[in-house]
Design a protein around this motif. Structure first.
Motif, short mmCIF file in Angstrom:
data_model
loop_
_atom_site.label_atom_id
_atom_site.label_comp_id
_atom_site.label_asym_id
_atom_site.label_seq_id
_atom_site.Cartn_x
_atom_site.Cartn_y
_atom_site.Cartn_z
N ASP A 110 0.82 -0.98 -0.17
CA ASP A 110 -0.07 -0.10 -0.10
C ASP A 110 0.70 1.02 -0.11
O ASP A 110 2.29 1.03 -0.20
N ALA A 111 0.09 2.50 0.15
CA ALA A 111 1.12 3.67 -0.04
C ALA A 111 1.88 3.91 1.15
O ALA A 111 3.10 4.77 0.90
N VAL B 289 0.54 0.12 -4.59
CA VAL B 289 1.24 1.45 -5.07
C VAL B 289 2.50 0.99 -5.43
O VAL B 289 3.02 0.17 -4.61
N THR C 49 6.44 0.41 -5.92
CA THR C 49 7.45 0.79 -5.37
C THR C 49 8.63 1.21 -6.07
O THR C 49 8.49 1.16 -7.53
N ASP D 134 3.79 14.33 -1.22
CA ASP D 134 2.72 13.72 -1.78
C ASP D 134 2.09 12.57 -0.72
O ASP D 134 1.31 11.87 -1.03
N LEU E 114 4.11 10.22 0.80
CA LEU E 114 4.56 8.74 0.73
C LEU E 114 6.23 8.70 1.36
O LEU E 114 7.04 8.45 0.41
N HIS F 172 8.13 5.48 0.18
CA HIS F 172 8.79 5.69 -1.42
C HIS F 172 10.17 6.41 -1.19
O HIS F 172 10.91 6.45 -1.76
N THR G 5 7.19 7.06 8.16
CA THR G 5 6.60 5.99 7.57
C THR G 5 5.61 5.21 8.80
O THR G 5 4.75 5.06 9.02
#
Length: 223
Positions: A98-99, A111, A113, A135, A137, A140, A171
């Protein structure tokens, strides 16, 4: 379904959130497990268990990278599935995420990677990571910063590692793991801080260090 044993439940929650683990020591009745961050593998905490349920759950596994059960013998035929591996033969984790980097069930829409061969120039890495953070994320962003860390010259490696840890801390905060977030943010501050007066690539090391420590305290208070 999550196990009722506290040790098993905690390990399952950690892995479901995208974290990794590795067995440090094991006896007939006790096991010590290092709880690691996603991808970077930084130790965040340790789990010590003595219950038979945890030992049974681990089985012969030494880390979260090991399969829960041995793979069955491969039989020839059109239905044979070949596991995705990199050029060294190591199995890839091709499960969608996921995000926030948490693994999803196989086949679920995820999503994308960052590519495994990512090797950005420092300026590109900073710009791309900042956009990903903007954004929402951070997982990422950490992948980009980790790629830069791996290819950085020795004098810059701790800076890039600290930046990657900062993104990992964010995160974990977004995932609701405030304890892990605080620890990662403090570690990132410890690594970024020494560059405060002479940071390469115009990194705002002093400001990032102060921000990481403040955010870590907020996680500790509000966690």
């Amino acid at each position: 379904m999550r196990d009722d044993d506290p040790g098993v439940a905690r390990l399952q929650r950690w892995q479901e959130s995208g974290g990794r683990w590795r067995v440090l020591t094991r006896t007939t009745d006790t096991v010590v497990i290092a709880l690691l961050t996603c991808d970077i593998g930084e130790e965040v905490d340790r789990l010590t268990g003595t219950g038979p349920a945890l030992l049974a759950y681990l089985g012969n596994r030494d880390s979260s990278e090991d399969d829960i059960t041995p793979a069955p013998p491969v039989r020839p035929g059109p239905a044979t599935v070949v596991r995705d591996r990199d050029i060294t033969g190591k199995a890839r984790n091709s499960r969608p995420r996921d995000a926030l980097g948490r693994p999803l069930e196989p086949g679920a829409p995820g999503v994308p990677t960052m590519p495994d061969d990512l090797n950005p120039a420092p300026a590109d890495a900073l710009q791309q990571a900042q956009k990903l953070l903007d954004d929402g994320l951070p997982f990422h962003a950490h992948e980009v910063l980790e790629a830069a860390w791996k290819s950085a010259p020795p004098a810059e490696r701790e800076l890039w590692r600290g930046l990657a840890q900062l993104a990992v801390g964010l995160t974990h905060a977004r995932r609701g793991n405030t304890t892990g977030a605080a620890r990662l943010l403090l570690r990132s501050a410890d690594r970024i801080g020494p560059y405060a007066h002479s940071a390469p690539h115009s990194v705002a090391a002093a400001e990032l260090t102060a921000w990481a420590r403040t955010t870590a305290r907020e996680c500790q208070v509000n966690g």
